[in-house]
Design a protein around this motif. Structure first.
Motif, PDB file in Angstrom:
ATOM      1  N   SER A 177       0.828  -1.208   0.000  1.00 32.95           N
ATOM      2  CA  SER A 177       0.000   0.000   0.000  1.00 32.95           C
ATOM      3  C   SER A 177       0.861   1.256   0.000  1.00 32.95           C
ATOM      4  O   SER A 177       2.069   1.199   0.221  1.00 32.95           O
ATOM      5  CB  SER A 177      -0.889   0.029   1.247  1.00 32.95           C
ATOM      6  OG  SER A 177      -0.083   0.230   2.391  1.00 32.95           O
ATOM      7  N   GLY A 178       0.191   2.382  -0.190  1.00 30.90           N
ATOM      8  CA  GLY A 178       0.861   3.676  -0.088  1.00 30.90           C
ATOM      9  C   GLY A 178       1.307   3.952   1.339  1.00 30.90           C
ATOM     10  O   GLY A 178       2.327   4.603   1.568  1.00 30.90           O
ATOM     11  N   THR A 179       0.548   3.453   2.290  1.00 31.30           N
ATOM     12  CA  THR A 179       0.914   3.645   3.694  1.00 31.30           C
ATOM     13  C   THR A 179       2.264   2.996   3.991  1.00 31.30           C
ATOM     14  O   THR A 179       3.159   3.619   4.564  1.00 31.30           O
ATOM     15  CB  THR A 179      -0.174   3.028   4.604  1.00 31.30           C
ATOM     16  OG1 THR A 179      -1.406   3.681   4.320  1.00 31.30           O
ATOM     17  CG2 THR A 179       0.165   3.164   6.062  1.00 31.30           C
TER      18      THR A 179
ATOM     19  N   HIS B  91      -1.409  13.622   3.462  1.00 33.19           N
ATOM     20  CA  HIS B  91      -2.194  12.482   3.941  1.00 33.19           C
ATOM     21  C   HIS B  91      -1.903  12.253   5.430  1.00 33.19           C
ATOM     22  O   HIS B  91      -0.764  12.388   5.866  1.00 33.19           O
ATOM     23  CB  HIS B  91      -1.825  11.236   3.131  1.00 33.19           C
ATOM     24  CG  HIS B  91      -2.810  10.128   3.257  1.00 33.19           C
ATOM     25  ND1 HIS B  91      -2.826   9.272   4.338  1.00 33.19           N
ATOM     26  CD2 HIS B  91      -3.826   9.749   2.451  1.00 33.19           C
ATOM     27  CE1 HIS B  91      -3.809   8.393   4.181  1.00 33.19           C
ATOM     28  NE2 HIS B  91      -4.432   8.662   3.048  1.00 33.19           N
TER      29      HIS B  91
ATOM     30  N   THR C 155      -4.829  14.214  -1.330  1.00 34.27           N
ATOM     31  CA  THR C 155      -5.950  13.282  -1.364  1.00 34.27           C
ATOM     32  C   THR C 155      -7.293  14.012  -1.283  1.00 34.27           C
ATOM     33  O   THR C 155      -8.273  13.575  -1.872  1.00 34.27           O
ATOM     34  CB  THR C 155      -5.821  12.289  -0.201  1.00 34.27           C
ATOM     35  OG1 THR C 155      -4.446  11.871  -0.146  1.00 34.27           O
ATOM     36  CG2 THR C 155      -6.687  11.071  -0.403  1.00 34.27           C
TER      37      THR C 155
ATOM     38  N   ASP D  14       5.186  12.244  -1.934  1.00 33.72           N
ATOM     39  CA  ASP D  14       4.091  11.284  -1.760  1.00 33.72           C
ATOM     40  C   ASP D  14       3.132  11.396  -2.950  1.00 33.72           C
ATOM     41  O   ASP D  14       2.160  12.137  -2.924  1.00 33.72           O
ATOM     42  CB  ASP D  14       3.357  11.551  -0.443  1.00 33.72           C
ATOM     43  CG  ASP D  14       2.200  10.569  -0.235  1.00 33.72           C
ATOM     44  OD1 ASP D  14       2.046   9.648  -1.066  1.00 33.72           O
ATOM     45  OD2 ASP D  14       1.458  10.732   0.758  1.00 33.72           O
TER      46      ASP D  14
ATOM     47  N   TYR E 299      -1.526   9.122  -4.706  1.00 30.52           N
ATOM     48  CA  TYR E 299      -2.655   9.380  -5.602  1.00 30.52           C
ATOM     49  C   TYR E 299      -2.194  10.016  -6.924  1.00 30.52           C
ATOM     50  O   TYR E 299      -2.573   9.573  -8.005  1.00 30.52           O
ATOM     51  CB  TYR E 299      -3.674  10.300  -4.903  1.00 30.52           C
ATOM     52  CG  TYR E 299      -4.484  11.161  -5.837  1.00 30.52           C
ATOM     53  CD1 TYR E 299      -5.354  10.589  -6.780  1.00 30.52           C
ATOM     54  CD2 TYR E 299      -4.374  12.552  -5.807  1.00 30.52           C
ATOM     55  CE1 TYR E 299      -6.079  11.388  -7.650  1.00 30.52           C
ATOM     56  CE2 TYR E 299      -5.102  13.346  -6.672  1.00 30.52           C
ATOM     57  CZ  TYR E 299      -5.955  12.766  -7.593  1.00 30.52           C
ATOM     58  OH  TYR E 299      -6.656  13.551  -8.466  1.00 30.52           O
TER      59      TYR E 299
ATOM     60  N   ASP F 259       0.962   4.840  -5.916  1.00 23.62           N
ATOM     61  CA  ASP F 259       0.056   3.702  -5.687  1.00 23.62           C
ATOM     62  C   ASP F 259      -0.524   3.207  -7.008  1.00 23.62           C
ATOM     63  O   ASP F 259      -1.517   3.764  -7.491  1.00 23.62           O
ATOM     64  CB  ASP F 259      -1.135   4.156  -4.814  1.00 23.62           C
ATOM     65  CG  ASP F 259      -0.966   3.843  -3.340  1.00 23.62           C
ATOM     66  OD1 ASP F 259       0.039   3.200  -2.969  1.00 23.62           O
ATOM     67  OD2 ASP F 259      -1.847   4.247  -2.567  1.00 23.62           O
TER      68      ASP F 259
ATOM     69  N   HIS G 144      -2.420   0.911  -7.197  1.00 22.47           N
ATOM     70  CA  HIS G 144      -3.817   0.536  -6.921  1.00 22.47           C
ATOM     71  C   HIS G 144      -4.742   1.749  -6.857  1.00 22.47           C
ATOM     72  O   HIS G 144      -5.926   1.603  -6.615  1.00 22.47           O
ATOM     73  CB  HIS G 144      -3.952  -0.392  -5.710  1.00 22.47           C
ATOM     74  CG  HIS G 144      -3.654   0.202  -4.356  1.00 22.47           C
ATOM     75  ND1 HIS G 144      -3.297  -0.578  -3.286  1.00 22.47           N
ATOM     76  CD2 HIS G 144      -3.678   1.468  -3.885  1.00 22.47           C
ATOM     77  CE1 HIS G 144      -3.112   0.186  -2.217  1.00 22.47           C
ATOM     78  NE2 HIS G 144      -3.338   1.427  -2.559  1.00 22.47           N
ATOM     79  N   LYS G 145      -4.211   2.943  -7.100  1.00 24.48           N
ATOM     80  CA  LYS G 145      -5.105   4.092  -7.249  1.00 24.48           C
ATOM     81  C   LYS G 145      -5.260   4.422  -8.735  1.00 24.48           C
ATOM     82  O   LYS G 145      -6.282   4.165  -9.320  1.00 24.48           O
ATOM     83  CB  LYS G 145      -4.607   5.285  -6.443  1.00 24.48           C
ATOM     84  CG  LYS G 145      -4.956   5.135  -4.978  1.00 24.48           C
ATOM     85  CD  LYS G 145      -4.621   6.362  -4.172  1.00 24.48           C
ATOM     86  CE  LYS G 145      -4.994   6.159  -2.711  1.00 24.48           C
ATOM     87  NZ  LYS G 145      -4.062   6.870  -1.831  1.00 24.48           N
TER      88      LYS G 145
HETATM   89  C1  LIG Z   1      -4.091   7.071  -0.598  1.00 26.15           C
HETATM   90  C2  LIG Z   1      -2.955   7.886  -0.141  1.00 26.15           C
HETATM   91  C3  LIG Z   1      -2.057   7.410   0.828  1.00 26.15           C
HETATM   92  C4  LIG Z   1      -2.268   6.099   1.542  1.00 26.15           C
HETATM   93  O1  LIG Z   1      -2.113   5.052   0.645  1.00 26.15           O
HETATM   94  P1  LIG Z   1      -2.867   3.636   0.859  1.00 26.15           P
HETATM   95  O2  LIG Z   1      -2.501   2.904  -0.383  1.00 26.15           O
HETATM   96  O3  LIG Z   1      -4.325   3.944   0.991  1.00 26.15           O
HETATM   97  O4  LIG Z   1      -2.315   3.026   2.096  1.00 26.15           O
HETATM   98  C5  LIG Z   1      -0.972   8.196   1.158  1.00 26.15           C
HETATM   99  N1  LIG Z   1      -0.785   9.381   0.566  1.00 26.15           N
HETATM  100  C6  LIG Z   1      -1.635   9.885  -0.348  1.00 26.15           C
HETATM  101  C7  LIG Z   1      -1.346  11.212  -0.979  1.00 26.15           C
HETATM  102  C8  LIG Z   1      -2.749   9.150  -0.740  1.00 26.15           C
HETATM  103  O5  LIG Z   1      -3.608   9.655  -1.635  1.00 26.15           O
END
Ligand SMILES: *Cc1c(COP(=O)(O)O)cnc(C)c1O
Length: 443
Positions: free
Chosen positions: A121-123, A149, A198, A223, A226, A251, A253-254
């Motif tokens: 994940s992004g986290t 975020h 986000t 970061d 998204y 990500d 997955h986004k």
């Molecule tokens: C979605 C998001 C995250 C978190 O990512 P996950 O994949 O949901 O864990 C972190 N930073 C930004 C800018 C995001 O949009």
């Protein structure tokens, strides 16, 4: 090819591979004493509760299903179930991960060689970047925008690192003067920048932050969970500056057409790989080559995620005029057109001109408190209309920022809840007139 055909073809490929190992029947799919057909019907009935993320009438959060190409690739690899932790557990999919990471590094303009891997994940990707930053500058703070975020503040807490949130400008970009004030106060190791927040979809001025890196020797982490893939459109100078930063997250997955379980982190300096070194006695026995588990905090990771991203990027390369770039461009056009329609409307107003594909808007009212009430009502009414629903989302914005942008609205609250639509499907482009008609009806 339709999704079913893609999936069939991908599964047939895996079945051919299975047959190569000789006759063997794996445990049967069903037990005689269990009515699996009925169970599957029950399952389908439970799934029926989902909102239609695939449909353009879902114009709310950052949600959409994976592309059928990714579905086919993921399912086929999932049947094999490789683990990209170790090469011997993922002979097919680890090399695919190495290739997609090279593609991502090229997209961001990172100099070769860089270092990177997929994450779940992004986290986790951001956690790894902040952890490396802490190892390089122990005891030093991380500065991020209040609109970054929430994971940054939280992961700093996990890491035992001080985090300092600085003001965002009314349009959601990080206030680089406020960042510089923090750098002058001292003891800052890293600044987090977000090319696509986000909430508002604001793009921080990474190109100007580079000067702070020069002047204060601070580390820059981007970061792009998204917004990272919008690099392909080359619309903003911020994206061209990512290659000069120290680490970047995106990500797939986004905006990369993938199912959940696919983030990525990249480091400009491959030497940071030394922080990951561990000496596991039970892995890594087939090869002296790099195992991805040697440069990743997570252990087991779905090789299927790498396989799905690899095939997707073959079909939709990271290019501006074809492939993924075309899809993102359609989302941008949808956002611009939607904002244009809202501006013509006398029932709604645009909060901010969209920078990417997030549109923020509010029902016209005289006071902030009335806007919040109306926005929540529209959100609920939109979902409750069983015959013709529309799914939006809301965003709470600071009253000062709102008042700066819309001085005619009476400031009678500390925050304002507005409406927010992430138009992240190319299909949204053709659906803007319907969306606008629906909004008018809801108002
Ligand atoms: C979605 C998001 C995250 C978190 O990512 P996950 O994949 O949901 O864990 C972190 N930073 C930004 C800018 C995001 O949009």
């Amino acid at each position: 090819m339709e999704r079913r055909e893609l999936v069939d073809r991908a599964l047939r490929g895996v079945e051919a591979w299975e047959r190569r190992w000789g006759a063997f029947s794996p445990s049967p799919a069903s037990r005689p004493d269990i009515d699996l057909a009925a169970l599957l019907d029950t399952y389908a009935a439970r799934m029926d509760a989902s909102f239609p993320f695939f449909h353009p009438r879902y114009a709310g959060q950052m949600l959409k299903p994976p592309h059928p190409v990714a579905v086919a690739a993921y399912l086929a690899a999932m049947v094999v179930n490789p683990n990209n932790h170790a090469l011997d557990a993922s002979q097919a999919t680890s090399p695919m991960e190495v290739e997609v990471m090279a593609d991502l590094a090229r997209m961001f303009g990172l100099a070769e060689p860089s270092l990177g891997h997929l994450t779940s994940s992004g986290t986790i990707a951001n956690l790894e970047a902040l952890w490396v930053a802490r190892e390089l500058a122990p005891g030093q703070a991380v500065v991020h925008s209040q609109d970054a975020h929430y994971t940054h503040g939280r992961m700093c807490q996990v890491l035992g690192v001080e985090s300092r949130a600085v003001r965002a400008l009314p349009d959601g970009r990080i206030d680089l003067d406020a960042v510089e004030t923090e750098l002058q106060r001292g003891n800052v190791g890293t600044v987090v920048l977000t090319p696509g927040t986000t909430g508002l979809g604001a793009v921080d001025d990474i190109q100007h932050a580079l000067a702070l890196k020069e002047r204060y020797g601070v580390r820059l982490h981007v970061d792009g969970a998204y917004g990272g893939f919008f690099t392909l459109l080359g619309e903003h100078d911020a994206y061209r500056a990512i290659g000069a930063c120290d680490s970047v997250v995106v990500d797939p997955h986004k905006h990369g057409l993938q199912p959940y379980g696919c983030g990525a982190v990249l480091f400009a300096d491959p030497a940071v790989g030394r922080f990951y070194v561990h000496d596991s006695p039970y892995t890594y026995f087939t090869s002296d080559e790099l195992h991805l588990g040697e440069i990743s905090l997570e252990c087991s990771r779905a090789g299927a995620a790498a396989g799905a991203l690899w095939l997707t990027l073959q079909a939709f390369p990271l290019e501006r005029d074809r492939g993924l770039g075309e899809i993102l461009a359609a989302c941008r056009r949808a956002a611009t057109e939607f904002a244009g329609r809202i501006k013509e409307s006398d029932r709604y107003a645009v909060h901010l001109e969209p920078t990417l594909d997030i549109v923020t808007y509010w029902p016209r009212r005289a006071r902030m408190s009335e806007i919040s009430v109306a926005a929540n009502e529209i959100l609920q009414k939109g979902m409750a209309d069983a015959a013709d629903p529309v799914y939006l989302s809301t965003l709470r914005v600071n009253a000062d920022a709102f008042a700066t942008l819309h001085p005619d609205v009476e400031r009678d609250a500390e925050t304002v809840t507005i409406l927010r639509s992430v138009l992240m499907k190319p299909e949204h482009e053709g659906w803007i007139p319907d969306l606008m008609a629906k909004l008018d009806q809801l108002a």
